[in-house]
Scaffold this motif. Structure first.
Motif, PDB file in Angstrom:
ATOM      1  N   UNK A 296       0.587  -1.275   0.039  1.00 26.41           N
ATOM      2  CA  UNK A 296       0.020   0.550  -0.129  1.00 26.41           C
ATOM      3  C   UNK A 296       1.196   1.484  -0.021  1.00 26.41           C
ATOM      4  N   UNK A 297       2.329   1.527   0.920  1.00 28.54           N
ATOM      5  CA  UNK A 297       2.803   2.503   0.425  1.00 28.54           C
ATOM      6  C   UNK A 297       3.237   2.776  -0.519  1.00 28.54           C
ATOM      7  N   UNK A 298       3.996   1.507  -0.876  1.00 29.41           N
ATOM      8  CA  UNK A 298       4.205   1.431  -2.812  1.00 29.41           C
ATOM      9  C   UNK A 298       3.410   2.177  -3.769  1.00 29.41           C
ATOM     10  N   UNK A 299       2.005   1.783  -3.422  1.00 31.29           N
ATOM     11  CA  UNK A 299       0.708   2.154  -4.278  1.00 31.29           C
ATOM     12  C   UNK A 299       0.985   3.636  -3.641  1.00 31.29           C
ATOM     13  N   UNK A 300       1.410   4.237  -3.414  1.00 33.07           N
ATOM     14  CA  UNK A 300       0.550   5.350  -2.608  1.00 33.07           C
ATOM     15  C   UNK A 300       2.008   6.491  -3.267  1.00 33.07           C
ATOM     16  N   UNK A 301       2.832   5.629  -2.977  1.00 33.12           N
ATOM     17  CA  UNK A 301       3.625   6.805  -3.879  1.00 33.12           C
ATOM     18  C   UNK A 301       3.820   6.652  -5.496  1.00 33.12           C
ATOM     19  N   UNK A 302       3.677   5.733  -5.884  1.00 33.76           N
ATOM     20  CA  UNK A 302       3.527   5.687  -6.969  1.00 33.76           C
ATOM     21  C   UNK A 302       1.995   5.899  -7.779  1.00 33.76           C
ATOM     22  N   UNK A 360      14.419  -1.891  -1.577  1.00 34.28           N
ATOM     23  CA  UNK A 360      14.281  -1.098  -3.203  1.00 34.28           C
ATOM     24  C   UNK A 360      16.100  -0.020  -3.520  1.00 34.28           C
ATOM     25  N   UNK A 361      15.786  -0.511  -4.109  1.00 34.35           N
ATOM     26  CA  UNK A 361      16.792   1.168  -5.400  1.00 34.35           C
ATOM     27  C   UNK A 361      16.625   2.028  -5.390  1.00 34.35           C
ATOM     28  N   UNK A 362      16.443   3.350  -5.265  1.00 28.18           N
ATOM     29  CA  UNK A 362      15.966   4.550  -5.991  1.00 28.18           C
ATOM     30  C   UNK A 362      17.244   5.166  -6.502  1.00 28.18           C
ATOM     31  N   UNK A 363      17.113   5.488  -8.283  1.00 25.61           N
ATOM     32  CA  UNK A 363      17.690   5.886  -8.831  1.00 25.61           C
ATOM     33  C   UNK A 363      17.663   7.038  -9.912  1.00 25.61           C
ATOM     34  N   UNK A 364      18.226   7.762 -10.485  1.00 28.85           N
ATOM     35  CA  UNK A 364      18.289   9.053 -10.545  1.00 28.85           C
ATOM     36  C   UNK A 364      17.954   9.071 -12.372  1.00 28.85           C
ATOM     37  N   UNK A 365      17.184  10.063 -12.219  1.00 30.91           N
ATOM     38  CA  UNK A 365      17.113   9.459 -14.336  1.00 30.91           C
ATOM     39  C   UNK A 365      18.534   9.622 -14.779  1.00 30.91           C
ATOM     40  N   UNK A 366      19.675   9.686 -14.074  1.00 28.75           N
ATOM     41  CA  UNK A 366      20.871   8.740 -15.092  1.00 28.75           C
ATOM     42  C   UNK A 366      21.640   7.724 -14.358  1.00 28.75           C
ATOM     43  N   UNK A 367      20.216   6.843 -13.405  1.00 19.75           N
ATOM     44  CA  UNK A 367      20.701   5.327 -13.429  1.00 19.75           C
ATOM     45  C   UNK A 367      21.671   5.469 -12.458  1.00 19.75           C
ATOM     46  N   UNK A 368      21.666   6.200 -11.514  1.00 16.55           N
ATOM     47  CA  UNK A 368      22.754   6.193 -10.077  1.00 16.55           C
ATOM     48  C   UNK A 368      22.093   5.676  -9.251  1.00 16.55           C
ATOM     49  N   UNK A 369      22.042   5.077  -8.220  1.00 16.70           N
ATOM     50  CA  UNK A 369      21.599   4.869  -6.772  1.00 16.70           C
ATOM     51  C   UNK A 369      21.998   6.180  -5.652  1.00 16.70           C
ATOM     52  N   UNK A 370      20.666   6.597  -5.039  1.00 12.07           N
ATOM     53  CA  UNK A 370      20.613   7.527  -5.066  1.00 12.07           C
ATOM     54  C   UNK A 370      20.498   7.585  -2.616  1.00 12.07           C
ATOM     55  N   UNK A 371      19.302   5.936  -3.010  1.00 11.67           N
ATOM     56  CA  UNK A 371      18.624   5.357  -2.524  1.00 11.67           C
ATOM     57  C   UNK A 371      18.721   3.713  -2.301  1.00 11.67           C
ATOM     58  N   UNK A 372      18.227   3.712  -0.734  1.00 13.01           N
ATOM     59  CA  UNK A 372      18.425   2.569  -0.762  1.00 13.01           C
ATOM     60  C   UNK A 372      17.381   1.887   0.149  1.00 13.01           C
ATOM     61  N   UNK A 373      16.700   0.922  -0.331  1.00  7.99           N
ATOM     62  CA  UNK A 373      15.503   0.330   1.035  1.00  7.99           C
ATOM     63  C   UNK A 373      14.668   1.470   1.691  1.00  7.99           C
ATOM     64  N   UNK A 374      14.388   2.046   1.105  1.00 10.25           N
ATOM     65  CA  UNK A 374      13.438   3.309   1.194  1.00 10.25           C
ATOM     66  C   UNK A 374      11.688   2.507   1.479  1.00 10.25           C
ATOM     67  N   UNK A 375      10.927   2.533   2.498  1.00 12.74           N
ATOM     68  CA  UNK A 375      10.434   2.260   2.568  1.00 12.74           C
ATOM     69  C   UNK A 375       8.889   3.204   2.895  1.00 12.74           C
ATOM     70  N   UNK A 376       7.166   3.341   3.224  1.00 13.05           N
ATOM     71  CA  UNK A 376       6.549   3.608   4.474  1.00 13.05           C
ATOM     72  C   UNK A 376       6.962   5.553   3.622  1.00 13.05           C
ATOM     73  N   UNK A 377       6.624   5.531   5.177  1.00  7.54           N
ATOM     74  CA  UNK A 377       7.613   7.464   5.278  1.00  7.54           C
ATOM     75  C   UNK A 377       8.669   8.345   4.674  1.00  7.54           C
ATOM     76  N   UNK A 378       9.532   7.387   4.992  1.00 11.53           N
ATOM     77  CA  UNK A 378      10.705   7.287   4.436  1.00 11.53           C
ATOM     78  C   UNK A 378      11.009   7.064   3.037  1.00 11.53           C
TER      79      UNK A 378
END
Length: 388
Positions: A296-302, A360-378
């Motif tokens: 549900x958190x991922x759905x909300x973010x999307x 999870x791995x959050x990538x920027x528009x250039x494909x660089x990893x900028x954060x990992x394992x962000x969940x919920x409110x984070x």
């Protein structure tokens, strides 16, 4: 040692009433007399019990009859420690025995909110800290409840963002308050309880510094050695984790490794096809309980950010296509999904060194990893920061 569990283990109401009439003896070195006088409102109990931790369990060490809303405890203790007074079946009050003549008033229905101590600076400070932490927790719970209530609704995203910002503000205020409280009380036993609220992962240098001070000011206290051991072990864990992350091809700051996997229709999808957008690369599986709880958190973010240069690519660790597809439909995961149905043997799982899910791995528009394992409110907070 779990410090929060140490101070907040919940057991049934007092089952053993202990009375003692001992002949007074000279105090042993380091021992002290204690005295507690209390006024308890709205209690249904006939007795109050003084309890201490023994073998990680609360046990009764003294009792007092509640007479006209008043109770009284006195005796001798060999060391300063945190105890608690059981004032009703489901109500208790933390108290520090230090040799001070302690007095208090409390409403048994809301002990943490209503207690007022006098005669003991440690107890006054501890009560104020517990009350403030309760206020923070209630504020967070109320905001989270309001945020949950608008999930899967047509409520404007700006309202959800407002709730998330308020949650972040409460968290930030609480972090500052905890730090200030720890710094102020490094010479008191209450600091060990305060440390259980600290952000060990993100604020470890502060905790390490505080521990050094505590060791200097309370070298012989019963929990100091355990705290030092915990800090030493956690530091080693963080160092090992940092070394491992540094060697990970998908470490923060590195370009996420390219891969291609089939989607639910069998069409090959390449990670690089998402370039130009912020992308949440999400490893999950239909059989993973924590993954499904996070859905549900991922759905909300999307739904909140999909029109703001953001997308999600989910990599499944399923080995059953039927279960995989059913989970996607049931959880409403309306973005791109890929998987080779090889579970943990998938080459992509090994490439990204995924050892547990959700990951999870959050990538920027250039494909660089900028954060990992962000969940919920984070996750919401990070996306709001990037895409506001």
């Amino acid at each position: 040692m779990n410090l929060r569990s140490l101070f907040y283990i919940s057991l049934a109401a007092c089952s053993v009433i202990i009375f003692s009439c001992e002949e007074k003896k000279p105090l042993e070195a380091g021992s002290f007399n204690y005295s507690i006088q209390g006024k308890v409102l709205n209690t249904t109990s006939e007795y109050a019990c003084l309890e201490e931790i023994r073998d990680k369990r609360w046990v009764t060490v003294d009792s007092a009859k509640i007479d006209d809303q008043s109770i009284s405890f006195s005796g001798i203790k060999k060391e300063v420690d945190i105890y608690r007074i059981r004032i009703d079946k489901n109500s208790y009050l933390p108290v520090i025995l230090t040799g001070d003549n302690i007095t208090f008033t409390v409403d048994a229905k809301e002990p943490f909110e209503t207690v007022v101590f006098s005669g003991s600076k440690d107890n006054e400070a501890y009560a104020a800290f517990n009350k403030k932490m309760l206020e923070f927790n209630k504020a967070q719970s109320n905001l989270s409840r309001m945020l949950d209530s608008i999930k899967n609704t047509s409520t404007p995203s700006v309202i959800a963002t407002n709730y998330m910002n308020q949650i972040k503000e409460v968290e930030a205020e609480m972090k500052v308050y905890v730090r200030e409280s720890i710094t102020k009380h490094t010479a008191s036993p209450i600091v060990f309880s305060m440390l259980s609220y600290a952000d060990w992962e993100n604020d470890f240098p502060f905790i390490e510094t505080a521990t050094t001070t505590i060791k200097q000011q309370q070298p012989d206290y019963k929990y100091t050695a355990s705290l030092v051991t915990n800090v030493t072990q956690y530091k080693a864990y963080l160092e090992q984790k940092a070394a491992k992350d540094k060697g990970n091809p998908a470490a923060i700051g590195k370009e996420a490794p390219e891969f291609a996997l089939p989607d639910v229709t069998g069409k090959m999808v390449r990670l690089s096809s998402f370039r130009g957008k912020y992308v949440l690369l999400d490893f999950w599986a239909s059989w993973c309980g924590p993954c499904r709880q996070e859905s549900p958190n991922v759905v909300r973010a999307y739904n909140t950010y999909k029109g703001k240069n953001f997308d999600i690519l989910s990599v499944s660790l399923d080995d059953s296509k039927e279960k995989w597809l059913k989970a996607i439909e049931k959880d409403g995961l309306s973005w791109t999904h890929v998987g080779d149905l090889k579970s943990w043997q998938s080459s992509v799982v090994q490439l990204y060194q995924v050892e547990g899910i959700p990951a999870t791995f959050l990538l920027d528009p250039k494909g660089v990893v900028i954060a990992r394992d962000l969940r919920g409110d984070a996750l919401d907070a990070k996306l709001e920061e990037l895409l506001k």
